[in-house]
Scaffold this active site. Sequence first.
Site, PDB file in Angstrom:
ATOM      1  N   ASP A 104       0.812  -1.219   0.000  1.00 14.33           N
ATOM      2  CA  ASP A 104       0.000   0.000   0.000  1.00 14.33           C
ATOM      3  C   ASP A 104       0.846   1.271   0.000  1.00 14.33           C
ATOM      4  O   ASP A 104       0.371   2.340  -0.370  1.00 14.33           O
ATOM      5  CB  ASP A 104      -0.972  -0.012   1.183  1.00 14.33           C
ATOM      6  N   ASP A 155       8.713 -12.299  -4.502  1.00 15.96           N
ATOM      7  CA  ASP A 155       8.612 -12.969  -3.210  1.00 15.96           C
ATOM      8  C   ASP A 155       9.685 -12.452  -2.257  1.00 15.96           C
ATOM      9  O   ASP A 155      10.875 -12.455  -2.577  1.00 15.96           O
ATOM     10  CB  ASP A 155       8.760 -14.474  -3.421  1.00 15.96           C
ATOM     11  N   GLY A 156       9.266 -12.047  -1.077  1.00 20.85           N
ATOM     12  CA  GLY A 156      10.184 -11.442  -0.115  1.00 20.85           C
ATOM     13  C   GLY A 156      11.288 -12.375   0.352  1.00 20.85           C
ATOM     14  O   GLY A 156      12.446 -11.959   0.515  1.00 20.85           O
ATOM     15  N   ASP A 174       6.038  -6.070   6.602  1.00 17.34           N
ATOM     16  CA  ASP A 174       4.647  -5.607   6.722  1.00 17.34           C
ATOM     17  C   ASP A 174       3.809  -6.535   5.862  1.00 17.34           C
ATOM     18  O   ASP A 174       3.327  -6.172   4.803  1.00 17.34           O
ATOM     19  CB  ASP A 174       4.561  -4.154   6.239  1.00 17.34           C
ATOM     20  N   ASP A 177       0.955 -12.362   5.597  1.00 15.26           N
ATOM     21  CA  ASP A 177       1.170 -13.806   5.614  1.00 15.26           C
ATOM     22  C   ASP A 177       2.373 -14.186   6.462  1.00 15.26           C
ATOM     23  O   ASP A 177       3.339 -13.443   6.536  1.00 15.26           O
ATOM     24  CB  ASP A 177       1.428 -14.316   4.193  1.00 15.26           C
TER      25      ASP A 177
END
Lengths: 256, 256
Positions: A104, A155-156, A174, A177
């Site tokens: 966001d 993907d982090g 943040d 999941d």
Amino acid sequence: MADSNDKREPEYMSSVIPGWFSEISPMWPGEAHSLKVEKILFQGKSDYQDVMVFQSSTYGKVLVLDGVIQLTERDECAYQEMITHLPLCSIPNPKKVLVIGGGDGGVLREVARHSSVEQIDICEIDKMVVDVSKQFFPDVAIGYEDPRVTLHIGDGVAFLKAVPEGTYDAVIVDSSDPIGPAQELFEKPFFAGVIGFMLCSTEGPSVDFKNPINSIDANNSCSKSKGPLKFYNSEIHTAAFCLPSFAKKVIDAKTK
Amino acid sequence: MADSNDKREPEYMSSVIPGWFSEISPMWPGEAHSLKVEKILFQGKSDYQDVMVFQSSTYGKVLVLDGVIQLTERDECAYQEMITHLPLCSIPNPKKVLVIGGGDGGVLREVARHSSVEQIDICEIDKMVVDVSKQFFPDVAIGYEDPRVTLHIGDGVAFLKAVPEGTYDAVIVDSSDPIGPAQELFEKPFFAGVIGFMLCSTEGPSVDFKNPINSIDANNSCSKSKGPLKFYNSEIHTAAFCLPSFAKKVIDAKTK
């Protein structure tokens, strides 16, 4: 648009008080928080989740991912400011910051208040969250406008594996999941219903998270477009670490 | 039992998620908190209000007055301990304490932890609340068993007018209703959704509410029947006065 064959939708849309959105989560069984809906502004299905935006009657616009409220215009400041400034005000001179999730843009907005910061990377897996935020939450997504920000869609966990250790002074997760080894902590938060973050310091000098050494109450954190801090201050930083007795007891038992 | 002609009941019973109780209050328009109902244990109508007790699926038994949740077994400790010990730990040697409202007995239970206290008066207007609490919430109503307690059934404002000024070292208002001159404050709390109390000191030496001078962390506050404190401690006492920036701003504007 939402697929009528999707079995997840009815869980939170058909069981609501008519005209209301109800958040019913296995994280908090037996309770629900509901907001009155004025109008649904967006419903979509990305590769990862259901994305919905609605105009609530008293909390402004609301972003919902897979039936879970991610932010409301009215109170997003509390979450974004605390998840950002608790870590960044605890270390002396943050220069490189990574945000995992946070599509966001609100955490970016807050990181950008720190004049010491030179590089802000964000790794968000779901491009639809970024696009929807830019369209419906301009005061939050304004975080992307800072020139120090680079957006990586992906993907982090994979992203973190690919960068050399020690690249970042701070990593802010943040995410809605559970991620890898922290899964247990994400799935079983100690304080249901309360915003809770985990802060940890790995290498380098130990960090005293409770007593911030780096104030951002100064004027340079406030710009015309972002406005002043609404929630965070040094006193509330320290107070955030004062726990009720039942919580102290749980933590004492875990750290023995 | 509830009267089927009662027009107030549908407001909170007919608009629920089926099988859930929803608290919808004009204090918090546009939002609702809901608890899953296992079984309604009591429904009655006193001279003053609708009284209901239900077994929830995850918060234990719940007491509801006129559609507003008064306490749940799971989290009543936070409310009772904070409304009691914030004032009583802020003054050196409380001897006479008056509780207005608080018919469930929980505040009495907490006041009784203070060994300096010699007299505990409670003025509750609704005898049904007392009776229902003794029947369904024995761990809360245990407060009545302390020999220092005297129960007065009646109106709190009238009671206060009838006693000489300066009778009590502390008066704790645990009321669901606005009372007399404080009405404005009760009707328009600054922080919707957050438990908030107003503390004030009238005559005598000024009181520093933020830094408690009177600890009850000592062993004598814990009895076999009451158990230890679950929520309150000296750290959380002080932290309770640290306000987020938006709230500071409101208070600064009012005190100018």
